[in-house]
Design a protein around this motif. Structure first.
Motif, short mmCIF file in Angstrom:
data_model
loop_
_atom_site.label_atom_id
_atom_site.label_comp_id
_atom_site.label_asym_id
_atom_site.label_seq_id
_atom_site.Cartn_x
_atom_site.Cartn_y
_atom_site.Cartn_z
N ASP A 39 0.83 -1.35 0.12
CA ASP A 39 0.18 -0.01 -0.13
C ASP A 39 0.92 1.31 0.22
N ARG A 52 -8.06 6.12 0.44
CA ARG A 52 -8.27 4.79 0.90
C ARG A 52 -6.77 4.10 1.46
N ARG A 97 -6.02 2.84 5.15
CA ARG A 97 -5.42 1.30 5.37
C ARG A 97 -3.86 1.45 5.97
N HIS A 100 -3.42 -0.20 9.84
CA HIS A 100 -2.17 -1.37 10.11
C HIS A 100 -1.40 -0.88 11.29
#
Length: 914
Positions: A356, A560, A564, A568
């Motif tokens: 990501d 987004r 995320r 995390h």
């Protein structure tokens, strides 16, 4: 016939209208569509043809649509010596006739109608009038004209007496036709009337004589047959007594056979009863033996099942030990798999986090690229708008610039040149629009650059020792101060060239102003910049399109990814070291995934072993349960079998049951032997043969009795027929033969007269056809006489035997009439109608009524046809011609015509008038 006046009242849409007509010549009735022109023609036809009580559709159709009035027609006309005023009203019947000449009289009703019909058929050719009355949109009826009595008489007279001139031919033909109609039908020429009656009478007489002869022969045959049948009946009665005796003997034998059959059947019944008893005894003995065997079988099966239960208990204990070991192995493998799966999930979460983060950097780069591409597009669009120019306008500026240069070149080539040189001290000047010195012509580039600058009025001093040359395209003044002044004016050609130059320069200046540029070079530079800006815009749009990213979607994707990553980091164990990079995270995650899959495989094997052990344990438990149930069932069955055996032995011992079985078998054998004896006695009596002979004897008796009944019935029929026949049958038969001979003679006589009538008719018709061919010349001559007035001197026609126009010849070319144009056929038909009217004498002539003809004729043809109508109406014959038209110009060429105009006064609205 001459129609003088007609009045319509409540006829279709006409409320009340009266028209008068010239007794000779042409009367043109003008009126618009639906003003009642065709209704006038229709009304005159109904007045002459239809009774006032008629209910025909043609009569009902003329009733006014929006009122309860009743149609009425009144006409005044001359027929021969008669002058009539005829009035008729339909749907509320009324008929009135006033005869004004030769002697006054007044009639009403059907008598008036029949009187008019008699006058019409006596004094004029009514069929010819109907043929010449050409209604709108209907073809000209040449067949009726060809059959006109008056026309045939006129043609015969014009032919110089080639045929009968007094109508005697037609009268004789009519009488012959009537005589022919006495014997033959008009269509198929089959016998009819007196001839048919003679044939039918002869056929009836022959049929009657034949029938009586046949009846007499039949009576004689019946008398002879009656004697033969009487003898045959006596013979049949003697034979019947013999047949009945034989039948009685066979009946007695049949009774004896029947007694033996009954004894055999009784023995068979005893055998069947003994068989049932023996079968019952055998079943009882078999059932006792089965009970004893069942008790012993149940004891053996029960012992075997109990032994199997003891053996199965040890197998179940071993299966329980295997299941416990498999359960322990499965628990250990499950714990190891849970640990490996948790470690793999942590490593996979770190890998997704690193992925990501890398994807977040890519999204940020894409957003920056999109912003750069958008800015490039905006810059290119601004440049494109700033340099907006039309390619077509640049081409027009280029063409205008070339026109200016061409005009200047033309002036320089063709304009006169003046050369001024100062010789003294006096000052010399040149005044006029600034020109271009011949010694110093500008090049093309300079010309283009200055083409948009207008010439101004200037005065140029001529220097000493250096001459000055000028093109004379405008007035030029050469002045030596205090000495002289010379004015030079260009000629006409130079002025025209100068005007063209001024016009070209004005057009160039206007186009440059429209484009917002100074000159052609500026326009081309601007067009070049516009093309480059358009290319830049296309390239920027292509670059933006290649990114194929939605800015809003990229912003959402960045948000987004950032969410995320933050999530995390919040959930990750802070004590564990993060991976050094994306590659390390991917390697660790792959290693932990392999460990998880390996432990999962071990867990699967352990689970399979556990499922197998548990299934085997369950199966063995079910087998044990089945064995216990089977043992209980066998114990119960064994006890029940012992009880049934005890009950049976209490009722009868085993020895008694066995003894009854032997006794029943012996009784059955004795009964079978007795039945065999009786069956042999029955067969010895031959029952089938006795039954066959008895049935045949009875059939013989029945047949003889039937033949006797038939003979008696036939005798009765013969006697009845003989009684019904009278004693005078032979006399009647002779009289019928006499009538047949008389009818045969009458048929021969009538046949001779009929054949004579047929021969006479055929001969007269052949002679009349020959005379008709003589009519063709005068008829053809009259048609061509009128046709040459319309088509010219080369006009000719071909007339067939039925007086029809088959071909037209014009300018040496002959064409079939049916292939002519519509206008040509219409003109020829008009000539035929006028020729027919001209050939009929004034006393027997009839009006020629034309409704809106000449619609297909061209203007030239209308003029000639108009002259023809005037000629026919004003010639010596003085025909009466009545023309109805909605187009006044169509008959304007009829010079002598009298015009009657129809208006809508008195007409009803919203009711169609033909």
């Amino acid at each position: 016939m001459r129609l003088l006046r007609i009045r319509l009242t409540d006829f279709r849409a006409v409320a009340d209208r009266e028209l008068t007509f010239a007794e000779r010549g042409v009367t043109v009735v003008e009126g618009p569509n639906e003003s009642g022109k065709s209704s006038t023609i229709e009304a005159f036809g109904l007045l002459l043809d239809e009774l006032d009580s008629s209910k025909k559709e043609a009569v009902r159709a003329v009733k006014p649509r929006h009122t309860d009035a009743h149609p009425e027609v009144e006409a005044e006309f001359r027929v021969g010596d008669h002058h009539l005023v005829y009035r008729k009203r339909w749907l509320r019947p009324l008929t009135e006739l006033r005869v004004l000449a030769p002697s006054p009289e007044t009639l009403t009703g059907r008598e008036a109608h029949e009187r008019v019909q008699a006058i019409l058929h006596q004094a004029t050719d009514y069929d010819l009038f109907k043929a010449l009355r050409v209604l709108q949109d209907k073809p000209f009826d040449v067949d009726r004209i060809a059959g006109s009595v008056s026309l045939r008489a006129a043609l015969d007279a014009a032919a110089g007496g080639a045929g009968p001139t007094d109508g005697a031919e037609d009268t004789l033909v009519q009488r012959v036709e009537k005589e022919f109609a006495r014997y033959y039908t008009p269509k198929h020429h089959q016998p009819t009337g007196e001839y048919r009656a003679a044939l039918d009478a002869r056929e009836a007489a022959v049929r009657e004589a034949d029938e009586l002869a046949e009846t007499l022969a039949r009576v004689e045959a019946d008398a002879e047959r009656h004697g033969v049948v009487s003898g045959h009946l006596a013979e049949l009665q003697r034979r019947l007594a013999t047949d009945r005796g034989e039948a009685e003997e066979f009946r007695k034998k049949a009774a004896e056979v029947e007694a033996r059959r009954r004894r055999r059947d009784d023995a068979t019944t005893l055998v069947e009863r003994a068989e049932r008893d023996a079968e019952l005894a055998a079943r009882a003995w078999e059932a006792r033996q089965a009970l004893v065997l069942s008790v012993s079988d149940h004891e053996a099966e029960l012992a075997e099942v109990r032994a199997e239960i003891t053996e199965h208990a040890s197998v179940r204990a071993a299966a329980d030990e295997r299941r416990d070991g498999a359960l322990a192995m499965h628990q250990a493998a499950d714990e190891a798999h849970r640990l490996a799966l948790r470690r793999y999930q942590e490593a996979d979460a770190d890998y997704r986090w690193m992925r990501d983060a890398h994807e977040l950097e890519r999204v940020k780069a894409d957003r920056e690229s999109l912003d750069d591409a958008g800015r490039d597009v905006a810059v290119a669009q601004a440049e494109l708008a700033a340099t907006e120019i039309d390619d077509r306008l640049v081409d027009e500026i280029d063409a205008a610039d070339r026109a200016v240069r061409d005009a200047r070149t033309a002036i320089e080539v063709t304009a006169a040149t003046v050369r001024v040189e100062r010789l003294g001290e006096a000052a010399v000047t040149l005044s006029g629009p600034a020109g271009v010195p011949e010694a110093r012509k500008p090049d093309a580039a300079a010309s283009t650059a200055t083409s948009s600058v207008a010439l101004v009025e200037t005065a140029v001093a001529v220097p000493g020792g250096e001459p000055v040359a000028r093109r004379i395209t405008d007035p030029l003044v050469v002045e030596a101060e205090g000495v002289l002044r010379v004015t030079l004016t260009p000629g006409a050609s130079e002025r025209e060239l100068r005007a063209k130059l001024d016009e070209a320069e004005s057009s160039l200046t206007s186009l440059c102003a429209q484009a917002g540029v100074r000159d052609l070079a500026s326009a081309r530079v601007r067009l070049h910049r516009h093309v480059e800006a358009r290319a830049s815009l296309q390239a920027a749009k292509s670059a933006l399109q290649k990114l194929s990213k939605d800015p809003l979607a990229l912003a959402d994707e960045q948000a987004r990814l950032e969410a995320r990553i933050a999530d995390h980091l919040d959930r990750r164990d802070p004590d564990s070291l993060p991976p050094a990079g994306r590659h390390e995270a991917e390697t660790v995650a792959e290693h932990r995934r392999a460990e998880s899959e390996e432990t999962a495989a071990h867990l699967g094997l352990a689970a399979g072993a556990l499922r197998s052990a548990e299934a085997e344990t369950i199966r063995l438990a079910a087998v044990a349960e089945n064995l216990r149930g089977l043992a209980d069932h066998l114990a119960a069955e064994h006890e029940a079998a012992r009880a049934r055996l005890a009950d049976a032995r209490a009722a009868a011992s085993d020895d008694a049951v066995e003894a009854r079985d032997g006794e029943a078998a012996e009784a059955l054998a004795a009964a079978v032997e007795d039945r065999a004896v009786h069956d042999a006695a029955y067969r010895e009596a031959e029952p089938e043969q006795v039954a066959l002979l008895l049935a045949n004897a009875r059939g013989v008796v029945e047949r003889t009795e039937a033949e006797i009944a038939e003979a008696r019935a036939e005798l009765q029929r013969l006697a009845g027929r003989l009684e019904t026949v009278g004693d005078d049958l032979a006399d009647r038969q002779r009289e019928a033969e006499a009538r047949r001979d008389a009818a045969d003679r009458e048929r021969h006589a009538v046949t001779a007269r009929a054949e004579a009538a047929r021969l006479l008719r055929e001969t007269l018709l052949r002679r009349r056809d020959e005379a008709t061919r003589a009519y063709q010349g005068p008829f053809k001559e009259r048609v061509e006489q009128f046709g040459r007035l319309v088509f010219g001197a080369s006009f000719g026609v071909t007339v067939d035997t039925e007086l029809r126009i088959s071909h037209r010849t014009l300018h040496g070319r002959t064409d079939p009439y049916g292939e002519l144009s519509t206008g040509a056929r219409e003109a020829v038909a008009m000539c035929v109608r006028l020729a027919c009217a001209a050939l009929v004498s004034p006393e027997g002539g009839v009006p020629v009524i034309v409704d809106d003809a000449l619609g297909a004729a061209d203007p030239g043809r209308r003029r000639t046809l108009g002259a023809l109508l005037a000629h026919a109406g004003g010639s010596g014959e003085g025909a009466q011609i009545i023309v109805f038209t909605c187009d006044p110009d169509r008959y304007r060429a009829v010079g002598s015509a009298q015009v009657r105009s129809l208006v809508h006064n008195g007409d009803r609205e919203n009711s169609p008038a033909a």
